[in-house]
Write an enzyme that holds these catalytic residues in place. Structure first.
Site, PDB file in Angstrom:
ATOM      1  N   SER A   1      53.132  36.349  61.768  1.00 43.06           N
ATOM      2  CA  SER A   1      52.511  35.519  60.722  1.00 43.06           C
ATOM      3  C   SER A   1      52.945  34.054  60.772  1.00 43.06           C
ATOM      4  CB  SER A   1      52.791  36.113  59.335  1.00 43.06           C
ATOM      5  OG  SER A   1      52.191  37.379  59.212  1.00 43.06           O
TER       6      SER A   1
ATOM      7  N   THR B   1      51.852  27.931  54.587  1.00 47.65           N
ATOM      8  CA  THR B   1      50.765  26.994  54.293  1.00 47.65           C
ATOM      9  C   THR B   1      49.481  27.760  53.952  1.00 47.65           C
ATOM     10  OG1 THR B   1      50.438  26.834  56.693  1.00 47.65           O
ATOM     11  CG2 THR B   1      51.639  25.044  55.629  1.00 47.65           C
TER      12      THR B   1
ATOM     13  N   ASN C   1      49.348  30.513  52.304  1.00 49.40           N
ATOM     14  CA  ASN C   1      49.461  31.107  50.971  1.00 49.40           C
ATOM     15  C   ASN C   1      48.840  30.240  49.876  1.00 49.40           C
ATOM     16  OD1 ASN C   1      52.740  32.579  51.613  1.00 49.40           O
ATOM     17  ND2 ASN C   1      50.697  33.430  51.929  1.00 49.40           N
TER      18      ASN C   1
ATOM     19  N   ASP D   1      58.029  40.342  53.058  1.00 52.22           N
ATOM     20  CA  ASP D   1      56.667  40.813  52.807  1.00 52.22           C
ATOM     21  C   ASP D   1      56.686  42.057  51.923  1.00 52.22           C
ATOM     22  OD1 ASP D   1      53.908  40.791  53.029  1.00 52.22           O
ATOM     23  OD2 ASP D   1      53.893  42.047  54.821  1.00 52.22           O
TER      24      ASP D   1
END
Length: 264
Positions: free
Chosen positions: A221, A89, A91, A43
């Protein structure tokens, strides 16, 4: 914050001390119990690019270079399995321009893996986990080529989570189990935690010992939800392109000091 202030100081002023500390950490880490499997939520690429007044794809490009460095660190330390969260998914909801750029980058990097001498010298097997059917055909072709070219290797394993969601992985596993029950290949009484594991995207892969998230956010996440029940979690306030070897070594050193209870 402190790291970002220090990072602007010319490295020449503290490089000798930095190198000495890095060697000290390597010695300490190698003398302890090493993790077999490290997972990383990569990230901070976009925020790093924004900080440098660059477009998002620029951050993703530098993030891919950082991943190459981390693969070298794992090889040096003998950490066999690395799993990285490259694209979720969710994104796909980003701007079309950013998604298209990312897909092009993925295609290029998987094609490079096929001819990368280090991959073949180290014996790295590449697995891509996720709903590959959501990827453009050009990316799927590059993925299949990389997986096929490295299938025979087993010294090191690189799992790339692409078009991936932890909940989706569990749902897909449950659907496959249901099909086998309906077809008579499986009895309901046989279903347990270990059986479900065999239906995950990479069957029977050891759970991550360590999960690292860069970028300063403290959340999972939707990453490897089934596999990280007892993993040790580390959240680092450093954007992924700035993640240093010394940060990696400190995390492993801290991991070695922890007492893992596995829910007991």
């Amino acid at each position: 914050m402190i790291y970002r202030i220090i990072s602007h100081i010319p490295k020449i002023f503290f490089k000798p001390a930095y190198d000495l500390y890095e060697r000290y950490l390597i010695e300490k880490v190698k003398s302890g119990v090493l993790p077999k499997h490290v997972a990383i939520i990569m990230d901070g690429n976009r925020r790093w690019a924004r900080k440098h007044e660059k477009p998002p794809w620029y951050g993703h490009l530098f993030g891919s270079k950082k991943l190459e460095e981390i693969l070298e660190w794992c090889h040096e330390l003998g950490i066999r399995i690395l799993t990285v969260y490259a694209f979720s998914t969710e994104n796909f909801k980003r701007s079309k321009e950013e998604v298209d750029r990312l897909m092009k980058l993925f295609e290029e990097k998987f094609r490079e893996l096929v001819t990368d001498k280090r991959v073949h010298e180290y014996g790295v097997r590449v697995n891509v986990i996720g709903r590959k059917e959501l990827l453009p055909k050009s990316v799927r072709d590059a993925v299949e080529e990389a997986e096929r070219a490295t299938r025979k290797y087993n010294n090191y394993i690189l799992n790339v989570a692409l078009a991936y969601g932890g909940r989706s992985e569990i749902v897909d596993a449950v659907k496959d189990i249901a099909r086998d029950v309906i077809s008579g290949k499986l009895r309901i009484e046989e279903i347990d935690e270990e059986l479900l594991r065999r239906y995950l995207y990479v069957p029977n892969m050891p759970d991550p010992d360590i999960v690292i998230r860069t970028g300063g956010e403290v959340r999972i996440s939707n990453f490897l939800l089934y596999q990280i029940a007892y993993s040790e979690l580390f959240f680092v306030d450093v954007y992924f392109p700035e993640f240093r070897k010394i940060d990696f070594l400190r995390i492993i050193r801290e991991f070695q000091k922890r007492e893992r209870r596995f829910g007991r």
